[in-house]
Design an enzyme around this catalytic site. Structure first.
Site, PDB file in Angstrom:
ATOM      1  CG  ASP A   1      -0.219   0.047   2.540  1.00  0.00           C
ATOM      2  OD1 ASP A   1       1.028  -0.118   2.539  1.00  0.00           O
ATOM      3  OD2 ASP A   1      -0.883   0.253   3.578  1.00  0.00           O
TER       4      ASP A   1
ATOM      5  CD  GLU B   1       2.758   0.886   7.131  1.00  0.00           C
ATOM      6  OE1 GLU B   1       3.290   0.530   8.200  1.00  0.00           O
ATOM      7  OE2 GLU B   1       1.557   0.700   6.851  1.00  0.00           O
TER       8      GLU B   1
ATOM      9  NE  ARG C   1       9.283  26.414  -2.136  1.00  0.00           N
ATOM     10  CZ  ARG C   1       9.114  25.805  -3.315  1.00  0.00           C
ATOM     11  NH1 ARG C   1       9.055  26.519  -4.421  1.00  0.00           N
ATOM     12  NH2 ARG C   1       9.000  24.499  -3.382  1.00  0.00           N
ATOM     13  CD  GLN C   2       3.727  25.247   3.136  1.00  0.00           C
ATOM     14  OE1 GLN C   2       2.723  25.258   3.861  1.00  0.00           O
ATOM     15  NE2 GLN C   2       4.054  24.190   2.391  1.00  0.00           N
TER      16      GLN C   2
ATOM     17  CE  LYS D   1      10.365  36.296  -7.119  1.00  0.00           C
ATOM     18  NZ  LYS D   1      10.932  34.953  -7.297  1.00  0.00           N
TER      19      LYS D   1
ATOM     20  CG  ASP E   1      17.070  32.297  -5.656  1.00  0.00           C
ATOM     21  OD1 ASP E   1      16.994  32.524  -4.432  1.00  0.00           O
ATOM     22  OD2 ASP E   1      16.082  32.349  -6.411  1.00  0.00           O
TER      23      ASP E   1
ATOM     24  CG  ASP F   1       9.899  24.656  -7.500  1.00  0.00           C
ATOM     25  OD1 ASP F   1       9.942  23.593  -8.158  1.00  0.00           O
ATOM     26  OD2 ASP F   1       8.957  24.921  -6.740  1.00  0.00           O
TER      27      ASP F   1
ATOM     28  CB  ALA G   1      13.855  27.078 -14.150  1.00  0.00           C
TER      29      ALA G   1
ATOM     30  CB  THR H   1      12.370  33.475 -10.507  1.00  0.00           C
ATOM     31  OG1 THR H   1      11.067  33.471  -9.916  1.00  0.00           O
ATOM     32  CG2 THR H   1      13.099  34.732 -10.072  1.00  0.00           C
TER      33      THR H   1
END
Length: 313
Positions: free
Chosen positions: A41, A43, A99-100, A195, A221, A225, A227, A229
């Site tokens: 499954d 796991e 990012r959070q 931006k 940077d 992610d 790309a 930007t």
């Protein structure tokens, strides 16, 4: 036997096995034996196939999404704790979910804080990571954090290129501090891109603050992610008269159609570390290993030595 006389043990999460093997070779010890059993499954259950009782254990694994990478790290930390390891260091070349790091709108989580607490609860007694998306994430931990910088790897390479008329650029306002640090070390000018986003990973507008006419530009940077930007900034700078545009990014997430964007862009070279394995090779991508950096710091941690000499900026 005194704790420092014991040989440290290094183990790898599935995604980071290649990097972990390089780190172990640089450290001078073999990679430890882990066996992972998978259920139908989805796991899975990792297990240490050697005794780690009373040992200092380093568990290496980047925790970028998907969530299995984070879950595997948590399970290995818990297994090490329950196996009576004395010191358990989570080595996260890339700290995912970073990012959070704040509530930027109502009713959203602060995932970076939650992940920090999960790592500590699972059993991590120390964290070693590199180029966090936001420096203040270190404050989410109650355990010691060794926050390394990929500049230790990138700056010698940039100097070896002997680029004339060098200018360092930040692809957004948030990276201006990092760009300034690079420019100070390389004795170059700085420009900044401003931006605006329509939504996550989607740029609606970008402006350039500074002059790049006749310059060899290096964008700096912490991660790449989609790309979007970087390629947008590179194309803009060539339009504004730059001779060439390169980029250094610590973590090559490179999701979605990032590779296609890179190939179609004016970006001459993307320089990254091996904190995350590439999905595929590209003639525009140059990979510099961070294995020696992590191995040296891990060895210093084991023998209680200073690591300040590993910071170039």
């Amino acid at each position: 036997m005194a704790d420092l006389e014991k040989v440290a043990k290094i183990f790898a999460c599935s995604q980071s096995k290649t990097l972990a093997k390089s780190i172990a070779e640089s450290y001078g010890i073999p990679l430890g034996n882990i066996n992972t059993m998978h259920f139908s499954d989805g796991e899975f259950q990792p297990s240490f196939e050697e005794s780690i009782r009373g040992s200092r254990v380093f568990i290496i694994g980047s925790t970028n999404p998907n969530a299995d990478n984070l879950m595997e790290m948590l399970l290995m930390l818990d297994a090490a704790k329950r196996s009576s390891a004395r010191h358990i260091t989570a080595v996260l070349p890339y700290f995912g979910w970073a990012r959070q790091d704040r509530k930027d709108k109502p009713r959203v989580p602060i995932a970076a804080k939650m992940v920090a607490k999960m790592l500590e609860t699972a059993g991590a007694t120390r964290i070693i990571t590199m180029d966090l998306h936001a420096d203040q994430i270190q404050g989410f931990f109650e355990r010691p954090v060794d926050h390394l910088y990929a500049s230790t790897v990138f700056l010698p390479y940039l100097r070896s290129l002997n680029l004339s008329d060098l200018t360092i650029a930040s692809p957004d306002m948030g990276g201006s501090k990092r760009a300034y640090a690079y420019s100070k070390f390389l004795e170059s000018d700085v420009v900044i891109c401003y931006k605006q986003r329509a939504k996550a990973n989607k740029i609606s507008h970008m402006e350039l603050i500074g002059d790049v006419t006749g310059k060899n530009v290096v964008l700096v940077d912490d991660m790449v992610d989609t790309a979007g930007t970087l390629t947008h900034a590179a194309n803009l700078m060539i339009e504004r008269g730059a001779k060439s545009v390169r980029a250094v990014c610590s973590h090559p997430v490179l999701s979605g159609n990032a590779y296609e964007k890179l190939e179609e862009s004016k970006l001459e070279e993307l320089i990254v570390t091996d904190s995350i394995p590439l999905r595929k090779n590209s003639p525009k991508i140059k990979v510099l290993s961070c294995a020696d950096l992590f191995a040296d710091v891990m060895k210093a941690v084991h023998y209680n030595k200073s690591i300040s000499g590993k910071f170039l900026m």
